[in-house]
Design a protein around this motif. Structure first.
Motif, short mmCIF file in Angstrom:
data_model
loop_
_atom_site.label_atom_id
_atom_site.label_comp_id
_atom_site.label_asym_id
_atom_site.label_seq_id
_atom_site.Cartn_x
_atom_site.Cartn_y
_atom_site.Cartn_z
N ARG A 252 90.77 49.03 71.62
CA ARG A 252 91.07 48.32 72.86
C ARG A 252 89.82 48.11 73.70
NH1 ARG A 252 96.81 51.39 74.44
NH2 ARG A 252 98.13 50.11 73.07
N ARG A 255 88.18 45.14 72.15
CA ARG A 255 88.93 43.92 72.50
C ARG A 255 88.59 43.45 73.91
NH1 ARG A 255 95.24 44.73 72.34
NH2 ARG A 255 94.72 45.96 74.18
N CYS A 256 88.54 44.38 74.86
CA CYS A 256 88.20 44.01 76.25
C CYS A 256 86.79 43.44 76.34
CB CYS A 256 88.35 45.22 77.17
SG CYS A 256 90.05 45.73 77.47
N GLU A 288 99.37 46.52 66.11
CA GLU A 288 98.78 45.91 67.31
C GLU A 288 97.44 45.25 66.96
OE1 GLU A 288 96.80 47.36 71.53
OE2 GLU A 288 98.60 48.40 70.82
N ASP A 292 96.46 41.10 67.08
CA ASP A 292 95.31 40.56 67.82
C ASP A 292 94.37 39.79 66.90
OD1 ASP A 292 96.19 41.62 70.21
OD2 ASP A 292 95.00 43.45 70.01
#
Length: 651
Positions: A252, A255-256, A288, A292
């Motif tokens: 995550r 991803r950010c 997840e 993405d």
């Protein structure tokens, strides 16, 4: 305003530097020291003046109040800077000109030393233009070079660090780096990390990376994280020390970072994903990621799915720091009164104590083995020697790998040992002293974990028993105890300690005014703490159990600045371990009654605190030779790691 000087020591509480003696020593060269060495070399070359005569002249000048040579040089350099006399080069920054002296600059700055001694034209230029260097930073460094004083505000520290790094004024760089390390906080740690990374300055880089890794989850959600340089981000993502409980937190964060500037960063997603340890994710977490990746039009390669679990873990680089439970392993011993020859039910139980939850978990037992040496590294627990219930001694070396939940055997020691010192330092296991069936030992040996072999090291200057032991600053310490000095019928207390220096590979002996007997020891910060044991022999009933605690410096003197209270119970050979800034004490012996209590203390506290938990089995006690820190994987990763049933070492 922060004042730092070469002859100063920083005071963290006030943020100011307090003048003291020459605390930096020879590793902190100044221009004065460099010139003094040059003067000394010239003196040694003289036919008429010898080195002893130079020292005598300096001593006489101090006794008569006349200025010493060192003081003359110091004052002379400062005067040359203030009057700008004899200058032979001018530094230029932001249009400002700074007349200087080539020899003085070259004596402190590697940058200028290489410039002025090279064959390039810059070595002869009367003016040196320093681009991208502020005039204020240059002036601050020149004042430091000529006077030894480094003056800057907190807001100027990073700019000054950059200037000192570029000019390679290493003493100033170390001072500024120490200031930055002491100023680390959530709001500036990423900035300091980027600073250290861009200049490849390892002392600051290690500290900042450790801080960022510990606070990774929170920092990954901050605006500063989104501004990280790509290569610096890779360095963080590849670290084993990330304090994350799930690899999803790492993904995550990636991803950010990518979504913050997708036009530039999306093409780097594949390289970033190579550092995300997908094999550590659950099917729900992977779903997840896959969702993405479809959005990014970046298919996920799951080539590791066909690998066996052990190979899968190796392929991804292993678990992160936050995926382990940190705790202490205690090898429980049956009470003396219940031990009987051939009673195989009296195995030495091995339990893991999770320090954050104060919960116990049983690990595979040691079969009928008591009093072994015990040490650890990360998730591996090493056991050497010990005694079986038939009174025979062991020379075996076993390792328990908490990742796979099983014991395995390594090459045996050269001799059997029980109640011996056994510690790990610099990727080697050290076994020293102890007992065999003939009596106390003075021999020692070490096991190279890479080469998988034992080699002898220097013998102790005397045989030793009933001592405490620990490692501290690349040294193996054996504290107190009893020695027979070659006479098995005449044992005497040993008022002192032995230490084995891993650098010189030699034992040294230091005498003390007091004795420790059947105590336990552990190093914390800059001290060695010795806890429990028996009191000195008296004419009234011999030795007595005690709760005495002491804080020793490495030279054996008592540290008067640290006051450690006595234990609330009187015990000998308690199990001791450290966690963060705390010292934990487990159980201990009181005649044939074992204590089941667990206490902890940390510097600054006036008393010991008793944990709510106690030892898991009232019929077994913890012992100083079988208590050590260990990392155990969280339960969600155990099924991934432990493909085979746990086994115990052979008898």
């Amino acid at each position: 305003m922060v004042l730092l000087a070469v002859m100063s020591s920083h005071c963290p509480k006030s943020g100011l530097a307090l003048r003291s003696g020459p605390s930096w020593g020879p590793n902190w060269p100044t221009v004065k020291q460099a010139l003094m060495r040059s003067v000394k070399k010239l003196s040694l070359r003289s036919k008429n003046i010898t080195s002893p005569r130079v020292r005598d002249m300096e001593a006489d000048s101090n006794q008569t109040g006349m200025p010493s040579l060192k003081r003359c040089i110091t004052q002379g350099i400062k005067q040359l800077y203030q009057t700008q006399q004899l200058c032979d080069v001018t530094l230029v920054a932001e249009g400002r000109m700074f007349p200087c002296h080539r020899a003085i600059l070259a004596s402190v700055s590697l940058y200028f030393q290489r410039m002025f001694t090279s064959s390039f034209k810059e070595s002869r230029e009367p003016e040196i233009l320093l681009k991208e260097l502020s005039a204020s930073s240059l002036q601050t460094l020149l004042v430091y070079i000529y006077t030894g004083e480094l003056v800057f505000t907190a807001g100027q520290a990073t700019e000054l660090f950059t200037a000192a790094s570029r000019l390679q004024v290493m003493p100033a760089l170390q001072i500024i780096s120490r200031f930055l390390r002491e100023s680390l906080a959530m709001e500036n740690c990423l900035e300091f990390y980027m600073l250290a990374y861009s200049h490849n300055y390892r002392p600051l880089l290690r500290t900042t990376l450790s801080y960022v890794a510990f606070h990774f989850k929170h920092l990954s959600e901050s605006p500063a994280f989104l501004l990280l340089d790509f290569s610096a981000l890779i360095s963080i993502l590849s670290s084993d020390s990330l304090a994350v409980k799930s690899e999803l937190a790492v993904y995550r964060a990636v991803r950010c970072w990518v979504r913050h500037n997708p036009s530039e960063r999306l093409r780097k997603l594949g390289e970033l994903m190579a550092h995300v340890r997908l094999p550590l994710m659950t099917p729900v977490e992977l779903a997840e990621v896959q969702g993405d990746m479809e959005e990014f039009d970046q298919p996920v390669q799951l080539c590791w799915e066909e690998l066996r679990d052990e190979k899968r873990l190796e392929a991804c680089g292993g678990l992160r720091q936050g995926m382990y439970h940190e705790g202490v392993v205690c090898i429980g011993l049956p009470k003396w009164s219940e031990m009987s020859l051939g009673n195989e039910a009296l195995d030495s139980h091995v339990h893991f104590f999770d320090l954050s939850t104060e919960q116990w978990e049983q690990l595979p037992d040691l079969k009928s083995l008591t009093f072994p040496g015990c040490t650890s590294m990360g998730h591996k627990l090493y056991i050497a020697g010990g005694r079986y219930l038939d009174n025979s001694c062991s020379d075996n070396l076993f390792v328990y790998d908490a990742l796979w939940g099983r014991w395995s055997q390594l090459p045996s020691m050269s001799t059997t040992r029980v109640w011996h010192a056994f510690h790990l330092c610099k990727n080697k296991l050290y076994a020293a002293a102890g007992w065999d069936i003939m009596g106390p030992l003075a021999s020692a040996e070490c096991f190279d974990l890479e080469r998988k072999e034992w080699v002898p090291i220097s013998d102790l200057p005397l045989s030793l028993a009933y001592f405490a032991s620990t490692t501290f600053k690349s040294k193996l310490y054996l504290i107190g105890g009893e020695t027979n000095m070659g006479d098995p019928d005449m044992s005497t207390p040993f008022r002192g300690f032995l230490f084995y220096d891993l650098v010189s590979e030699a034992w040294n002996q230091v005498l003390m005014a007091f004795e420790f007997y059947e105590a336990s020891a552990i190093a914390l910060d800059t001290c060695i703490f010795v806890v429990g044991g028996l009191s000195a022999d008296t004419t009234h009933g011999g030795r007595q159990f005690t709760g005495r605690c002491a804080c020793l410096l490495e030279d054996g003197t008592m540290n008067q600045e640290v006051c450690i209270p006595p234990l609330p119970i009187s015990i000998s050979y308690p199990g001791v371990a450290r966690w963060h800034k705390r010292i934990y004490v487990f159980g201990g012996d009181y005649n044939d009654c074992y204590s089941s209590a667990i206490h902890y203390w940390e510097p600054g506290l006036l008393t010991w605190t008793q944990c709510g938990a106690c030892l898991p089995d009232p019929n077994y006690g913890a012992f100083g030779f079988g208590c050590v820190e260990l990392k155990v994987p969280q339960k969600k990763f155990i099924s991934l790691c432990q493909t085979k049933s746990a086994t115990s070492p052979a008898q």
